[in-house]
Design a protein around this motif. Structure first.
Motif, short mmCIF file in Angstrom:
data_model
loop_
_atom_site.label_atom_id
_atom_site.label_comp_id
_atom_site.label_asym_id
_atom_site.label_seq_id
_atom_site.Cartn_x
_atom_site.Cartn_y
_atom_site.Cartn_z
N GLY A 126 -16.41 8.86 -19.92
CA GLY A 126 -17.31 8.49 -18.85
C GLY A 126 -16.74 7.47 -17.88
O GLY A 126 -17.36 7.20 -16.87
N ASP A 127 -15.58 6.89 -18.17
CA ASP A 127 -14.97 5.97 -17.22
C ASP A 127 -14.52 6.76 -15.99
O ASP A 127 -13.99 7.86 -16.11
N LYS A 128 -14.76 6.19 -14.83
CA LYS A 128 -14.46 6.91 -13.61
C LYS A 128 -14.02 5.93 -12.54
O LYS A 128 -14.58 4.85 -12.41
N VAL A 129 -13.01 6.31 -11.80
CA VAL A 129 -12.52 5.50 -10.69
C VAL A 129 -12.62 6.34 -9.43
O VAL A 129 -12.19 7.49 -9.41
N GLN A 130 -13.18 5.75 -8.39
CA GLN A 130 -13.30 6.46 -7.13
C GLN A 130 -12.74 5.57 -6.03
O GLN A 130 -13.16 4.43 -5.86
N LEU A 131 -11.76 6.11 -5.31
CA LEU A 131 -11.14 5.37 -4.22
C LEU A 131 -11.97 5.50 -2.95
O LEU A 131 -12.51 6.57 -2.66
N SER A 132 -12.01 4.42 -2.19
CA SER A 132 -12.73 4.47 -0.92
C SER A 132 -11.94 5.33 0.06
O SER A 132 -10.75 5.59 -0.12
N SER A 133 -12.61 5.76 1.11
CA SER A 133 -11.92 6.56 2.12
C SER A 133 -10.81 5.75 2.78
O SER A 133 -9.77 6.29 3.15
N GLU A 134 -11.00 4.45 2.90
CA GLU A 134 -9.97 3.58 3.47
C GLU A 134 -8.74 3.55 2.57
O GLU A 134 -7.60 3.64 3.03
N ALA A 135 -8.94 3.45 1.26
CA ALA A 135 -7.82 3.43 0.32
C ALA A 135 -7.07 4.75 0.35
O ALA A 135 -5.84 4.78 0.32
N MET A 136 -7.80 5.85 0.42
CA MET A 136 -7.14 7.16 0.48
C MET A 136 -6.37 7.31 1.79
O MET A 136 -5.27 7.87 1.82
N SER A 137 -6.92 6.79 2.89
CA SER A 137 -6.25 6.84 4.18
C SER A 137 -4.96 6.02 4.14
O SER A 137 -3.92 6.45 4.64
N LEU A 138 -5.02 4.84 3.53
CA LEU A 138 -3.83 3.99 3.40
C LEU A 138 -2.77 4.67 2.55
O LEU A 138 -1.58 4.59 2.84
N GLN A 139 -3.17 5.33 1.48
CA GLN A 139 -2.23 6.05 0.63
C GLN A 139 -1.55 7.16 1.41
O GLN A 139 -0.34 7.36 1.31
N SER A 140 -2.32 7.87 2.22
CA SER A 140 -1.77 8.95 3.04
C SER A 140 -0.77 8.40 4.05
O SER A 140 0.32 8.96 4.24
N LEU A 141 -1.10 7.28 4.68
CA LEU A 141 -0.18 6.66 5.64
C LEU A 141 1.09 6.18 4.95
O LEU A 141 2.19 6.33 5.49
N GLU A 142 0.96 5.63 3.76
CA GLU A 142 2.13 5.17 3.01
C GLU A 142 3.04 6.35 2.69
O GLU A 142 4.26 6.26 2.84
N ASP A 143 2.47 7.47 2.29
CA ASP A 143 3.27 8.66 2.00
C ASP A 143 4.00 9.14 3.25
O ASP A 143 5.17 9.53 3.19
N GLN A 144 3.32 9.10 4.42
CA GLN A 144 3.94 9.52 5.67
C GLN A 144 5.08 8.60 6.06
O GLN A 144 6.13 9.05 6.53
N VAL A 145 4.91 7.29 5.86
CA VAL A 145 5.96 6.33 6.19
C VAL A 145 7.19 6.55 5.32
O VAL A 145 8.33 6.47 5.80
N HIS A 146 6.98 6.85 4.06
CA HIS A 146 8.12 7.08 3.16
C HIS A 146 8.91 8.33 3.53
O HIS A 146 10.07 8.46 3.17
N GLN A 147 8.27 9.26 4.25
CA GLN A 147 8.96 10.49 4.65
C GLN A 147 9.75 10.31 5.95
O GLN A 147 10.57 11.16 6.28
N LEU A 148 9.52 9.20 6.66
CA LEU A 148 10.22 8.95 7.92
C LEU A 148 11.67 8.55 7.66
O LEU A 148 11.99 7.96 6.64
N SER A 149 12.50 8.82 8.64
CA SER A 149 13.90 8.41 8.57
C SER A 149 13.99 6.91 8.80
O SER A 149 13.17 6.32 9.49
N ASP A 150 15.01 6.29 8.20
CA ASP A 150 15.19 4.85 8.35
C ASP A 150 15.77 4.47 9.71
O ASP A 150 15.76 3.31 10.08
N PHE A 151 16.30 5.44 10.44
CA PHE A 151 16.87 5.15 11.75
C PHE A 151 16.71 6.36 12.66
O PHE A 151 16.42 7.46 12.22
N ASP A 152 16.90 6.11 13.94
CA ASP A 152 16.75 7.14 14.97
C ASP A 152 18.14 7.71 15.28
O ASP A 152 18.93 7.10 16.00
N GLN A 153 18.44 8.87 14.73
CA GLN A 153 19.76 9.47 14.89
C GLN A 153 20.07 9.75 16.36
O GLN A 153 21.21 9.59 16.80
N ASP A 154 19.08 10.15 17.14
CA ASP A 154 19.32 10.42 18.57
C ASP A 154 19.77 9.15 19.29
O ASP A 154 20.68 9.19 20.11
#
Length: 100
Positions: free
Chosen positions: A39-67
Motif C-alpha cells: 500500500g505504500d505509494k509515491v506520486q511525483l508532482s507534475s513539476e517534478a516530472m517536468s524537471l525530470q524530463s528537462l534533466e533528461d533532455q539536458v543530458h542528451q545535449l552535446s557539451d559543445f557547439d561543433q558548428d
C-alpha cells in the motif's frame, strides 16, 4: 562557503541514476516481500516530472557547439580571427573578482 552534501557540489545536479538505482533495489526487495509495506505509494508532482524530463533532455545535449568550433577553426586558418585583448583582459579580471 558552499557545503558539500552527499558528494554533491553546488554546480552538480542531483544524479537521477542514484534515485533510479535505489528505486530498482527497493522494487527487488518489494518483490521478495521482505521489507516493503503493501500500500505504500509515491506520486511525483507534475513539476517534478517536468524537471525530470528537462534533466533528461539536458543530458542528451552535446557539451559543445561543433558548428561554432568549425567556424572558429576556419577563421583561424584563413587569418580572419581576431582577439580583442582589452575585452579578454576585462573579462578575466571580472571573473577573478567573482571568484575572490
Amino acid at each position: 562557503m558552499p557545503i558539500d552534501i552527499n558528494g554533491l557540489g553546488i554546480n552538480q545536479p542531483a544524479s537521477s541514476s542514484r534515485v533510479k538505482t535505489q528505486t530498482t533495489e527497493q522494487q527487488k526487495t518489494s518483490d521478495t516481500g521482505t521489507t516493503a509495506a503493501s500500500g505504500d505509494k509515491v506520486q511525483l508532482s507534475s513539476e517534478a516530472m517536468s524537471l525530470q524530463s528537462l534533466e533528461d533532455q539536458v543530458h542528451q545535449l552535446s557539451d559543445f557547439d561543433q558548428d561554432k568550433v568549425d567556424r572558429v577553426k576556419a577563421a583561424i586558418a584563413d587569418g580572419s580571427y581576431s582577439v580583442d585583448a582589452n575585452s579578454t583582459a576585462r573579462k578575466m579580471l571580472d571573473f577573478d573578482a567573482l571568484m575572490s
